[in-house]
Design a protein around this motif. Structure first.
Motif, PDB file in Angstrom:
ATOM      1  N   VAL A 109       8.635  40.742  57.772  1.00 52.47           N
ATOM      2  CA  VAL A 109       8.840  42.183  57.883  1.00 52.47           C
ATOM      3  C   VAL A 109       8.308  42.696  59.210  1.00 52.47           C
ATOM      4  O   VAL A 109       8.908  43.567  59.855  1.00 52.47           O
ATOM      5  CB  VAL A 109       8.190  42.922  56.698  1.00 52.47           C
ATOM      6  CG1 VAL A 109       8.304  44.431  56.862  1.00 52.47           C
ATOM      7  CG2 VAL A 109       8.838  42.488  55.388  1.00 52.47           C
ATOM      8  N   ARG A 110       7.159  42.114  59.659  1.00 49.25           N
ATOM      9  CA  ARG A 110       6.610  42.538  60.952  1.00 49.25           C
ATOM     10  C   ARG A 110       7.587  42.244  62.087  1.00 49.25           C
ATOM     11  O   ARG A 110       7.779  43.057  62.987  1.00 49.25           O
ATOM     12  CB  ARG A 110       5.295  41.790  61.225  1.00 49.25           C
ATOM     13  CG  ARG A 110       4.111  42.342  60.445  1.00 49.25           C
ATOM     14  CD  ARG A 110       2.853  41.669  60.893  1.00 49.25           C
ATOM     15  NE  ARG A 110       2.072  41.226  59.750  1.00 49.25           N
ATOM     16  CZ  ARG A 110       0.984  40.487  59.830  1.00 49.25           C
ATOM     17  NH1 ARG A 110       0.575  40.062  60.992  1.00 49.25           N
ATOM     18  NH2 ARG A 110       0.324  40.150  58.746  1.00 49.25           N
ATOM     19  N   ARG A 117      18.511  31.335  69.058  1.00 49.62           N
ATOM     20  CA  ARG A 117      17.413  30.505  69.601  1.00 49.62           C
ATOM     21  C   ARG A 117      16.069  30.923  69.018  1.00 49.62           C
ATOM     22  O   ARG A 117      15.245  30.086  68.656  1.00 49.62           O
ATOM     23  CB  ARG A 117      17.393  30.623  71.128  1.00 49.62           C
ATOM     24  CG  ARG A 117      16.405  29.656  71.781  1.00 49.62           C
ATOM     25  CD  ARG A 117      16.594  29.634  73.285  1.00 49.62           C
ATOM     26  NE  ARG A 117      15.727  28.623  73.879  1.00 49.62           N
ATOM     27  CZ  ARG A 117      14.452  28.827  74.197  1.00 49.62           C
ATOM     28  NH1 ARG A 117      13.905  30.009  73.970  1.00 49.62           N
ATOM     29  NH2 ARG A 117      13.713  27.860  74.734  1.00 49.62           N
ATOM     30  N   GLU A 118      15.885  32.222  68.908  1.00 46.01           N
ATOM     31  CA  GLU A 118      14.631  32.725  68.331  1.00 46.01           C
ATOM     32  C   GLU A 118      14.468  32.290  66.879  1.00 46.01           C
ATOM     33  O   GLU A 118      13.397  31.830  66.455  1.00 46.01           O
ATOM     34  CB  GLU A 118      14.626  34.257  68.429  1.00 46.01           C
ATOM     35  CG  GLU A 118      13.440  34.932  67.751  1.00 46.01           C
ATOM     36  CD  GLU A 118      13.614  36.428  67.657  1.00 46.01           C
ATOM     37  OE1 GLU A 118      13.018  37.031  66.744  1.00 46.01           O
ATOM     38  OE2 GLU A 118      14.351  37.008  68.494  1.00 46.01           O
ATOM     39  N   LEU A 119      15.563  32.391  66.100  1.00 42.03           N
ATOM     40  CA  LEU A 119      15.505  32.007  64.689  1.00 42.03           C
ATOM     41  C   LEU A 119      15.312  30.506  64.528  1.00 42.03           C
ATOM     42  O   LEU A 119      14.585  30.048  63.625  1.00 42.03           O
ATOM     43  CB  LEU A 119      16.780  32.460  63.973  1.00 42.03           C
ATOM     44  CG  LEU A 119      17.004  33.984  63.926  1.00 42.03           C
ATOM     45  CD1 LEU A 119      18.380  34.301  63.357  1.00 42.03           C
ATOM     46  CD2 LEU A 119      15.917  34.664  63.098  1.00 42.03           C
ATOM     47  N   THR A 168      15.693  36.697  55.851  1.00 42.95           N
ATOM     48  CA  THR A 168      15.116  38.028  55.614  1.00 42.95           C
ATOM     49  C   THR A 168      14.939  38.774  56.919  1.00 42.95           C
ATOM     50  O   THR A 168      15.198  39.988  57.010  1.00 42.95           O
ATOM     51  CB  THR A 168      13.767  37.894  54.898  1.00 42.95           C
ATOM     52  OG1 THR A 168      13.961  37.233  53.646  1.00 42.95           O
ATOM     53  CG2 THR A 168      13.137  39.254  54.663  1.00 42.95           C
ATOM     54  N   MET A 169      14.521  38.045  57.985  1.00 44.50           N
ATOM     55  CA  MET A 169      14.322  38.698  59.285  1.00 44.50           C
ATOM     56  C   MET A 169      15.636  39.254  59.835  1.00 44.50           C
ATOM     57  O   MET A 169      15.711  40.394  60.301  1.00 44.50           O
ATOM     58  CB  MET A 169      13.737  37.696  60.286  1.00 44.50           C
ATOM     59  CG  MET A 169      12.331  37.225  59.970  1.00 44.50           C
ATOM     60  SD  MET A 169      11.846  35.925  61.119  1.00 44.50           S
ATOM     61  CE  MET A 169      10.481  35.184  60.210  1.00 44.50           C
ATOM     62  N   GLY A 204      17.405  41.531  56.951  1.00 41.72           N
ATOM     63  CA  GLY A 204      16.550  42.676  56.672  1.00 41.72           C
ATOM     64  C   GLY A 204      16.683  43.744  57.744  1.00 41.72           C
ATOM     65  O   GLY A 204      16.670  44.949  57.465  1.00 41.72           O
ATOM     66  N   GLU A 205      16.822  43.291  58.993  1.00 42.87           N
ATOM     67  CA  GLU A 205      17.023  44.232  60.087  1.00 42.87           C
ATOM     68  C   GLU A 205      18.334  44.996  59.912  1.00 42.87           C
ATOM     69  O   GLU A 205      18.396  46.216  60.081  1.00 42.87           O
ATOM     70  CB  GLU A 205      17.029  43.468  61.409  1.00 42.87           C
ATOM     71  CG  GLU A 205      17.177  44.350  62.628  1.00 42.87           C
ATOM     72  CD  GLU A 205      17.139  43.537  63.910  1.00 42.87           C
ATOM     73  OE1 GLU A 205      17.832  43.947  64.868  1.00 42.87           O
ATOM     74  OE2 GLU A 205      16.443  42.512  63.958  1.00 42.87           O
ATOM     75  N   GLN A 206      19.412  44.260  59.527  1.00 46.51           N
ATOM     76  CA  GLN A 206      20.691  44.915  59.291  1.00 46.51           C
ATOM     77  C   GLN A 206      20.627  45.863  58.096  1.00 46.51           C
ATOM     78  O   GLN A 206      21.225  46.946  58.101  1.00 46.51           O
ATOM     79  CB  GLN A 206      21.779  43.855  59.061  1.00 46.51           C
ATOM     80  CG  GLN A 206      22.033  42.944  60.249  1.00 46.51           C
ATOM     81  CD  GLN A 206      22.406  43.709  61.498  1.00 46.51           C
ATOM     82  OE1 GLN A 206      23.287  44.557  61.478  1.00 46.51           O
ATOM     83  NE2 GLN A 206      21.719  43.405  62.601  1.00 46.51           N
ATOM     84  N   ALA A 207      19.861  45.459  57.076  1.00 44.40           N
ATOM     85  CA  ALA A 207      19.715  46.323  55.905  1.00 44.40           C
ATOM     86  C   ALA A 207      18.998  47.619  56.276  1.00 44.40           C
ATOM     87  O   ALA A 207      19.372  48.713  55.813  1.00 44.40           O
ATOM     88  CB  ALA A 207      18.945  45.588  54.810  1.00 44.40           C
ATOM     89  N   PHE A 208      17.979  47.503  57.126  1.00 46.12           N
ATOM     90  CA  PHE A 208      17.248  48.696  57.558  1.00 46.12           C
ATOM     91  C   PHE A 208      18.172  49.624  58.353  1.00 46.12           C
ATOM     92  O   PHE A 208      18.176  50.848  58.148  1.00 46.12           O
ATOM     93  CB  PHE A 208      16.048  48.298  58.409  1.00 46.12           C
ATOM     94  CG  PHE A 208      15.252  49.475  58.906  1.00 46.12           C
ATOM     95  CD1 PHE A 208      14.280  50.065  58.113  1.00 46.12           C
ATOM     96  CD2 PHE A 208      15.495  50.012  60.169  1.00 46.12           C
ATOM     97  CE1 PHE A 208      13.564  51.160  58.568  1.00 46.12           C
ATOM     98  CE2 PHE A 208      14.785  51.105  60.639  1.00 46.12           C
ATOM     99  CZ  PHE A 208      13.816  51.679  59.835  1.00 46.12           C
TER     100      PHE A 208
END
Length: 789
Positions: A420-421, A689-691, A706-707, A710-714
């Motif tokens: 989440v962070r 690359r980050e993932l 989730t990362m 979750g960003e798209q959900a937000f």
């Protein structure tokens, strides 16, 4: 031979097939909406023009009490009159097998021998009437189909209190009744109203009209002044009980058809423009981020000698190829949908010459608009690509400047999981990207809100107000001639009648300076409960003791306001001219109306408490014998049943409207899916690359999923309230844009529309998440972690 850049283009197309498919579908929806709506508008307009020309639709109409045929010479001599023809037109009661309620048949005289005449008939089936056969009629197609009649069937007409058999020898159409309605009605009821064309000699004999006529039609020359012709006709027919000539613009069928065409023109520009605007925004978003991902490849191409124009054209081709595929699909889908909607329109707009047609102009305009939207969306991204110097592009894009965000400074992130962070850190470090993505999703929510508003709220409210609040009667009875007040008690004495509310209807011409409109004043009882004046806010408006109440749209046309003086030219009886005060305005949703206290209207006419008809509340268990009694009452010319009109509306017009809106909802849903999926898919490409690095460091697939998701959900959650707000604003614009004389849209957006827009967006987001999650599970860690030496 395919050159290097074109091979790269094809590979990019295949590699990005998911995103390309989403953009193709968005473009296809915009183009399909444009082709279907513009095609419908063009087809109706073309059918109208061809029918009017082929069957000589009249320019001026006039009803008269009884005038001698000899006056036709004076009328034909009026400057500007190209043709003048007299007719006999009378409404009679019909007894239809299987129909309890009385139906109305409009008898219209035609020549005994077939020839060209004004408002000619097209025989769809059967033959023309034979000379000397007095029982033969041509029947209007909608009426025949609605009552399951056919050529050779008999009808029972009740004329002057006596039954008369009429035989249908042909099924016909006419430009005068493309939209077949009775006077005072808005929606067609083909089951209970039909036009019957009959030979002139028979009607002269039946109605004692030898050497006389009660209806006149005129065709004007191109240079004619319609107002002057009408004034001359009125002066000639005034002594014979002329009810005021009127132009084609006030002819009921033409008026409703023209309003529908105008509304189609408005929505055919308004809605596709929104869709294609969203397409341009989405394409800009996709291309900008695609070019950013292609940074290193652009540098290599420049290092190998490719110039800015070649590279810019390469990326424009990517955008244009996407648009070309989407446009081709949109044209095919739009043509199919347009043909289906035109077929539904044909159920209540009856043209001898009709059919859906997509012209070259529409196709070229659709391609021009879609390619223009694509160019607008891709241009800034391509400009970015060609500006990159090779040395600069060879280097990785400078990393973002990281610093503690607002939530971190508050210390709130310490209570959250690492996944989440990372979501919130990424959002705060790329605010512009987040805002643009969220705004794109909000546009899809906006379109869904407008679509559901039109489907659930606008039409539902119009139907509820008109058929549940305004028309509360069970039966409306109309008389041939104004009746004395004793007729009220005669109706009340009929078995099954629970309540009687008389009304008076008087044809008038309303004038304010050079602004005028021919309508009918409706005189209502102030204490009436069966027919009420209800505004668009569902509030009842009281009938004032004197003066008239106009609908706001009519007041706008006549340029009057409350307390202004209005001139009334009464078009029946002694045809007095009176000045009345505008006592108030009412913002109704349907049609143009003018109301008055019935007693005040009777006083204005200088008559006793006469009535044109009455609204009845009826015991439904006793309705069938009541209808039979009304069929046999000579003074009754027509019977209206609001519940039957509502059923007919739901079977024809509302079905057409709901079908059109359903396609718009489908298009908006596809666009919503395309925007959400593209946002998530591009985010995966940018952060692969980050993932992958996080996976190597020990994060599970669920956590990196989730990362990303979750960003798209937000972003989706943040977009929904903004989309609701934009949707409401667009509904306001729709209400202003669709402001026709026939129908106005109420500004009532129910919670249901917002909820359905939310559910559609959440569904699109969920499907997108499943697709992106599938791609995420197949992420090649080694490929994603590769870096340049």
């Amino acid at each position: 031979m395919i050159n290097t850049l074109n091979r790269k283009l094809l590979r990019d197309f295949w590699r990005l097939r998911g995103q390309v498919t989403a953009v193709v579908l968005v473009v296809a929806c915009g183009v399909a909406a444009f082709v279907a709506m513009r095609g419908n508008h063009h087809s109706l307009l073309a059918s109208q023009n061809a029918t009017y020309e082929e069957f000589r639709f009249a320019d001026v109409f006039v009803n008269v009490k009884r005038a001698p045929v000899s006056v036709i010479g004076k009328i034909a001599a009026i400057d500007g009159v190209a043709a003048a023809e007299t007719r006999i037109v009378r409404d009679v009661t019909l007894d239809i097998a299987g129909l309890d309620e009385p139906a109305t048949g409009r008898l219209v005289s035609i020549p005994e021998t077939r020839r060209d005449f004004l408002n000619g008939v097209f025989i769809r089936k059967g033959r023309y009437i034979e000379a000397g056969r007095r029982d033969e009629v041509l029947a209007s197609e909608a009426f025949v189909e609605a009552n399951k009649l056919d050529v050779g069937d008999d009808l029972s007409a009740i004329i002057n209190g006596r039954f008369q058999k009429l035989r249908i020898v042909g099924v016909a159409l006419s430009p005068e009744y493309v939209y077949g309605i009775r006077a005072g009605e808005i929606f067609p009821d083909s089951r209970r109203f039909g036009v019957l064309w009959m030979n002139r000699e028979t009607l002269e004999h039946i109605f004692d009209m030898d050497g006389a006529f009660n209806d006149l039609t005129l065709r004007l020359t191109g240079a004619a002044n319609e107002a002057e012709v009408i004034a001359r006709v009125d002066s000639i027919l005034d002594e014979y009980g002329g009810q005021g000539a009127f132009g084609r613009a006030s002819q009921p069928s033409h008026e409703y058809l023209t309003n529908e065409i105008a509304e189609l023109n408005t929505t055919g520009i308004f809605i596709p423009t929104i869709f294609l605007g969203v397409t341009a925004f989405l394409l800009n978003l996709v291309m900008t981020r695609f070019v950013a991902i292609e940074r290193e490849k652009i540098a290599v191409l420049k290092a190998f000698g490719y110039g800015n124009s070649a590279i810019g054209w390469h990326y424009l081709k990517f955008a244009f190829l996407t648009i070309l595929i989407g446009s081709a699909l949109g044209i095919a889908v739009g043509s199919y949908i347009g043909a289906g909607i035109t077929a539904l329109y044909a159920e209540f707009f009856r043209f001898p010459i009709s059919g859906f047609e997509v012209t070259t102009d529409i196709l070229m305009l659709a391609l021009a608009v879609s390619f223009g939207a694509g160019l607008l969306g891709a241009l800034s991204a391509v400009r970015r690509a060609v500006r990159l110097a090779p040395a600069e592009a060879m280097r990785p894009e400078p990393p973002a400047r990281f610093q503690a965000g607002f939530l971190e400074r508050l210390g709130l992130l310490r209570f959250m999981s690492p996944a989440v962070r990372i979501i919130f850190r990424n959002l705060t470090r790329n605010p512009l990207k987040a805002v643009l993505t969220s705004f794109g999703i909000s546009l899809s929510v906006m379109m869904l809100v407008v679509s559901f508003y039109m489907y659930f709220d606008a039409l539902t409210d119009i139907i509820f107000v008109q058929f549940r609040l305004v028309q509360r009667e069970d039966v409306s009875v109309y008389f041939n001639e104004p009746q004395p007040p004793t007729a009220r008690y005669d109706l009340a004495a009929l078995d099954g009648v629970l309540r009687v509310e008389p009304f008076r209807i008087v044809p008038v011409r309303l004038r304010n300076g050079h602004f005028s409109r021919r309508l009918a004043i409706i005189g209502l009882e102030p204490s009436g409960e069966l027919r009420q004046m209800i505004d668009r806010e569902r509030s009842r408006v009281a009938v004032p003791p004197d003066g008239v109440v106009l609908t706001t749209k009519l007041a706008e046309i006549l340029h009057v306001a409350p307390d202004d003086q209005l001139t009334l030219e009464i078009l029946e009886g002694k045809r007095p001219v009176k000045a009345v005060r505008v006592a108030g305005l009412i913002d109704e949703l349907i049609g143009l109306s003018v109301y008055m206290d019935k007693s005040a209207l009777n006083r204005l006419l200088g008559e006793d408490d006469s009535m044109s008809g009455a609204y009845l509340a009826v015991d439904q268990s006793k309705a069938p014998p009541l209808y039979r009694r009304l069929k046999n009452t000579p003074s009754v010319s027509a019977v209206g049943i609001p519940e039957a009109a509502l059923s007919n509306f739901n079977a024809t017009i509302s079905r057409t409207m709901y079908t059109s809106i359903s396609f718009i909802i489908g298009f908006a849903s596809v666009i919503s899916m395309g925007i959400v999926y593209n946002g998530a898919r591009i985010a995966l490409s940018e952060r692969s690359r980050e993932l992958a690095s996080l996976r190597v460091l020990g994060f599970t697939r669920r956590e990196i999923g989730t990362m990303l998701l979750g960003e798209q959900a937000f972003l989706t959650a943040a977009a929904i309230p903004l989309g609701w707000l934009l949707g409401y604003g667009l509904c306001v614009l729709m209400v202003k844009a669709v402001d026709a004389e026939l129908i106005r849209l109420p500004l009532i957006v129910s919670p249901k529309s917002y909820v359905y827009a939310l559910l559609a967006t959440v569904t699109a987001s969920t499907l997108s998440a499943l697709l992106v999650g599938w791609r995420l599970r197949r992420l090649d860690l080694i490929e994603a972690l590769k870096t340049r030496e």
